[in-house]
Enzyme design. Structure first.
Site, short mmCIF file in Angstrom:
data_model
loop_
_atom_site.label_atom_id
_atom_site.label_comp_id
_atom_site.label_asym_id
_atom_site.label_seq_id
_atom_site.Cartn_x
_atom_site.Cartn_y
_atom_site.Cartn_z
N LYS A 378 0.85 -1.20 0.00
CA LYS A 378 0.00 0.00 0.00
C LYS A 378 0.88 1.25 0.00
CE LYS A 378 -0.40 -0.44 5.03
NZ LYS A 378 -1.26 -0.92 6.11
N ARG A 472 -11.27 -1.41 15.16
CA ARG A 472 -11.21 -0.59 13.96
C ARG A 472 -12.17 -1.25 12.98
NH1 ARG A 472 -5.36 0.41 11.13
NH2 ARG A 472 -5.69 -1.76 10.59
N HIS A 500 -6.16 -8.07 13.04
CA HIS A 500 -4.96 -7.23 13.11
C HIS A 500 -4.61 -7.03 14.57
CE1 HIS A 500 -1.98 -4.75 11.30
NE2 HIS A 500 -2.45 -3.61 11.76
N ARG A 559 1.24 -10.81 6.87
CA ARG A 559 1.09 -9.59 6.07
C ARG A 559 2.24 -8.66 6.39
NH1 ARG A 559 -3.80 -10.04 8.72
NH2 ARG A 559 -3.21 -8.23 9.97
N TYR A 605 12.82 31.12 6.10
CA TYR A 605 11.55 31.62 6.62
C TYR A 605 11.63 31.90 8.12
CZ TYR A 605 8.97 30.31 2.39
OH TYR A 605 8.50 30.23 1.11
N CYS A 653 11.70 24.23 3.75
CA CYS A 653 10.67 24.81 2.88
C CYS A 653 9.92 23.68 2.18
CB CYS A 653 11.30 25.71 1.83
SG CYS A 653 12.52 26.85 2.51
N ASP A 655 9.97 23.02 -0.97
CA ASP A 655 10.73 22.40 -2.04
C ASP A 655 12.25 22.47 -1.84
OD1 ASP A 655 8.14 22.46 -3.41
OD2 ASP A 655 8.59 24.61 -3.53
C1 LIG Z 1 -0.49 -1.90 6.78
C2 LIG Z 1 -0.98 -3.17 7.28
C3 LIG Z 1 -0.10 -4.25 7.48
C4 LIG Z 1 1.39 -4.14 7.32
O1 LIG Z 1 1.94 -3.64 8.49
P1 LIG Z 1 3.50 -3.55 8.76
O2 LIG Z 1 3.60 -3.19 10.17
O3 LIG Z 1 4.05 -2.54 7.87
O4 LIG Z 1 4.06 -4.90 8.48
C5 LIG Z 1 -0.66 -5.46 7.86
N1 LIG Z 1 -1.99 -5.59 8.06
C6 LIG Z 1 -2.84 -4.56 7.91
C7 LIG Z 1 -4.29 -4.77 8.15
C8 LIG Z 1 -2.37 -3.32 7.53
O5 LIG Z 1 -3.20 -2.30 7.39
#
Ligand SMILES: *Cc1c(COP(=O)(O)O)cnc(C)c1O
Length: 713
Positions: A378, A472, A500, A559, A605, A653, A655
């Site tokens: 992602k 969540r 999760h 994951r 700035y 800044c 850029d």
């Molecule tokens: C982003 C995400 C992950 C990956 O998490 P990391 O800590 O980067 O390994 C796994 N599961 C879900 C649901 C996520 O949103």
């Protein structure tokens, strides 16, 4: 810049293929035996042009991130070469009386688009049309259906080529083909002939080397299918079925095996072969004509032209010399006019693919048997560049991917990713059609969401998200009835279930207790489902820290996100499992200019920095819009120059930013500053930088790349 992989087999065969085309046009064996000549030039040599198509498809569609740009460049270049070739051969067209015949305009249109303005030039429009058709099919339908569609086109072409006799005997087909032959003399063109080879080339590239057949099988397959093709050709020719002789059924397996076999050859590149083979292809008919002109006054016609074998070698040798010269000139020109590569970028992200490979290996070897990586890609693969990283991971054998949004999934699919893609976030039910079309797996956020996704009526795969305490997304882990109900839905196919962990990064006893309770809740739910006879095929619980701190768990996937990229979230994090992970990303910028600021003057700035001494500062053309946190402005931020730390001064800044190089006298405009990564003995980790800015590496990385180029090394 991605280090180009070497395919010496492909390089070398380019020259072989070009020489086979020369053979087609000089019939070297016809004095010895008409049958032998038929086998060589009308059957065997027919692998040459499909080989060129496949090679183009391989490099165009396979490994490339931006296929559309690659296609545009390919079309532009081929059109230019075609234009040059047309002009080059105009004198011969004139000599042949091309321009004095009837129907000049329709003829010109047909020849430019389909048949080529001189017999061998048909290859150039065919490769443009073929590439376009293959691109459209692959993009719209994916490789499987693109292959089926182009196979259909190929069969249609076959019936106007080697198998024309069959079509001519079949009412309906006969009329259709006569109508086509009113338009063009051939069916071996960009419409019927070329597309399937472009698709096959792209397919082989996207399969990656691990999934190709073993070299021995490939060579054996090639020899067998070539023998079959010779038998096919002789049979068709003896029965007088051929109108033309470019297309055979056995040509398809033959090309597949040949290409696999050539890909298996290892070694270094033969850079001249590419330009030389194309030049050879284009030039050799000119050589044939010139040879006739020169041989006559010299009295060599008998030897050099009428003796077919000598004629072939003479043409091949002279063409090779000319083509070699061309290729050499081309290389010199490219050397003298280098394209804008590393050296001109103001700032960029560098990706170390070797590090990525090692991380995949390290993580894989830590997984229990049967458990696989689901690569979380992602947010541009955490700023590493999404399609490229995902495709690289796929080549490394990763088959499952996860993204946050439907759009991210679609983009990966459109880039040719074949593995499963799970959308982790909430997807609005109105988008199920797109999920179906792009074969994306959705997450069921709760029972009502599941029902709404189902009601859309599209067959879609989904994973059930279970809430075990994060609160969540997810169905409550204690609500087994709600989960069971989801399995009964008509259109939604439940292929997985996951939860999760929200405190798996912490080794504090209370957090560990909480995490273990989350896991227990999930396992309990699985048990209840099993009692009801339900077991979703894929279960997954751990993200990176879940794996690193609870490596003993046994599910179907982990994951992994941040660990895959070789980072921890925070610099001080300790984990139970210690893997040799290497950061894959570096952030670099080129010093635009150096200037002196006298003591007492302020910089930037808000006049946030005032020079206490005469200060030498370097300006870096990178800012918070590129993802470098503005929070590092007053203290805490530094970059590496010549292996030394140069502190950021004043406010960062949008850029640009300024660093103090008073103590690095060798710093000069054009130097490369390292903002994240290694420079000599010093290194700045993403987690360190993020920590200084009050964040974690995940946030820092995922915000990067909106405006920077990626350089893949
Ligand atoms: C982003 C995400 C992950 C990956 O998490 P990391 O800590 O980067 O390994 C796994 N599961 C879900 C649901 C996520 O949103």
């Amino acid at each position: 810049m991605r280090r180009p992989k070497a395919y010496p087999g492909i390089d070398a065969f380019r020259l072989v293929a070009a020489l086979l085309v020369v053979a087609i046009h000089t019939a070297p064996l016809s004095d010895l035996s008409p049958t032998a000549d038929f086998i060589l030039t009308r059957v065997v040599a027919r692998v040459a042009v499909p080989f060129f198509f496949m090679t183009s498809g391989f490099f165009l569609f396979g490994r490339c991130t931006d296929r559309r740009a690659a296609l545009a460049a390919f079309l532009k270049k081929t059109a230019l070469i075609y234009l040059i070739a047309i002009v080059l051969y105009l004198p011969i067209n004139l000599y042949n009386g091309y321009f004095s015949g009837p129907n000049l305009l329709p003829r010109i249109i047909r020849d430019v688009l389909l048949d080529g303005t001189l017999y061998h030039l048909w290859y150039l429009p065919a490769s443009m049309v073929g590439a376009l058709i293959a691109y459209g099919f692959i993009r719209r339908f994916g490789y499987g259906r693109a292959l089926a569609l182009t196979a259909f086109l190929y069969v249609a072409g076959l019936l106007g080529d080697s198998y024309y006799g069959l079509a001519a005997q079949t009412p309906g087909l006969r009329e259709a083909y006569s109508a086509w032959f009113e338009v063009s003399d051939y069916t071996r063109n960009g419409l019927f002939f070329a597309p399937i080879f472009f698709v096959m080339g792209g397919l082989l590239a996207s399969l990656g080397s691990i999934r190709l057949p073993k070299p021995l099988y490939a060579w054996a397959g090639f020899v067998l299918s070539l023998a079959a093709m010779i038998a096919e050709g002789l049979l068709l020719s003896n029965h007088g079925l051929q109108k033309h002789d470019s297309m055979y059924l056995a040509l398809i397996p033959c090309m597949f095996c040949l290409f696999c076999a050539l890909l298996s050859i290892r070694g270094s590149r033969l850079p001249l072969a590419r330009g030389a083979s194309l030049a050879l292809y284009i030039i050799h008919p000119m050589v044939i004509v010139l040879l006739r002109f020169v041989a006559r006054p010299l009295g060599l016609t008998g030897l050099m032209v009428d003796n077919n074998l000598v004629h072939f070698f003479a043409v091949a040798l002279l063409s090779l010399i000319a083509a070699g010269g061309w290729a050499w000139l081309e290389r010199r020109w490219h050397k003298a006019h280098p394209r804008a590569v590393v050296g001109q970028e103001r700032a960029w992200i560098e990706i170390d693919h070797e590090a990525l490979r090692r991380n995949v290996q390290a993580i894989s070897s830590a997984l229990p048997h049967g458990c696989r990586i689901m690569a979380v890609v992602k947010a541009e693969a955490y700023g590493h560049g999404a399609p490229t990283i995902a495709l690289t991971l796929e080549q490394l054998g990763v088959e499952a991917f996860a993204v946050a949004t439907l759009e991210e999934g679609i983009r990966l699919r459109q880039s040719g990713l074949r593995g499963s893609i799970l959308v982790l976030g909430y997807t609005h039910p109105s988008l199920t059609k797109a999920a179906h079309r792009y074969r994306l797996t959705l997450t069921v956020a709760d029972a009502a969401h599941g029902a709404a996704l189902d009601a859309a009526g599209y067959p879609v795969q989904a994973h059930i998200k279970v809430d075990t305490g994060m609160h969540r997304l997810g169905v409550d882990a204690r609500d087994a009835d709600a989960v069971t109900g989801l399995f009964a839905l008509k259109h939604l196919r439940i292929t997985g279930m996951y939860t999760h962990l929200c405190a798996s990064d912490s080794l504090a006893p209370s957090d560990m207790d909480f995490t273990l309770e989350q896991i227990r809740r999930f396992d309990r739910l699985v048990k209840v489902l099993e009692k009801k006879g339900l077991r979703p095929p894929a279960l997954h619980v751990q993200s990176s820290y879940g794996l690193l701190n609870y490596p003993q768990l046994q599910y179907d996937y982990v994951r992994v996100g941040i660990a895959l990229y070789g980072c921890l979230s925070a610099p001080g994090d300790r984990t139970r499992l210690k893997l040799p992970l290497r950061p894959a990303l570096s952030l670099k910028a080129r010093v635009a200019l150096i200037r002196m600021v006298p003591a007492g003057e302020s910089v930037g700035y808000g006049r946030a920095f005032t020079a206490l001494r005469d200060t030498r500062i370097a300006l870096l053309p990178i800012g918070y819009a590129d993802g470098y946190p503005r929070a590092l402005s007053e203290g805490g931020g530094y970059v590496l120059l010549h292996g030394h730390a140069a502190p950021v001064i004043g406010r960062i800044c949008m850029d640009q930013l300024m660093v103090d190089v008073t103590d690095i006298p060798e710093a000069a405009a054009g130097d490369v500053a390292v903002l994240i990564g290694q420079d000599a003995m010093a290194r700045i980790g993403a987690a360190d930088l993020a920590g200084n800015a009050g964040s974690i590496a995940n946030e820092l990385l995922s915000r990067m790349g909106r405006r920077l180029t990626w350089i893949h090394a």
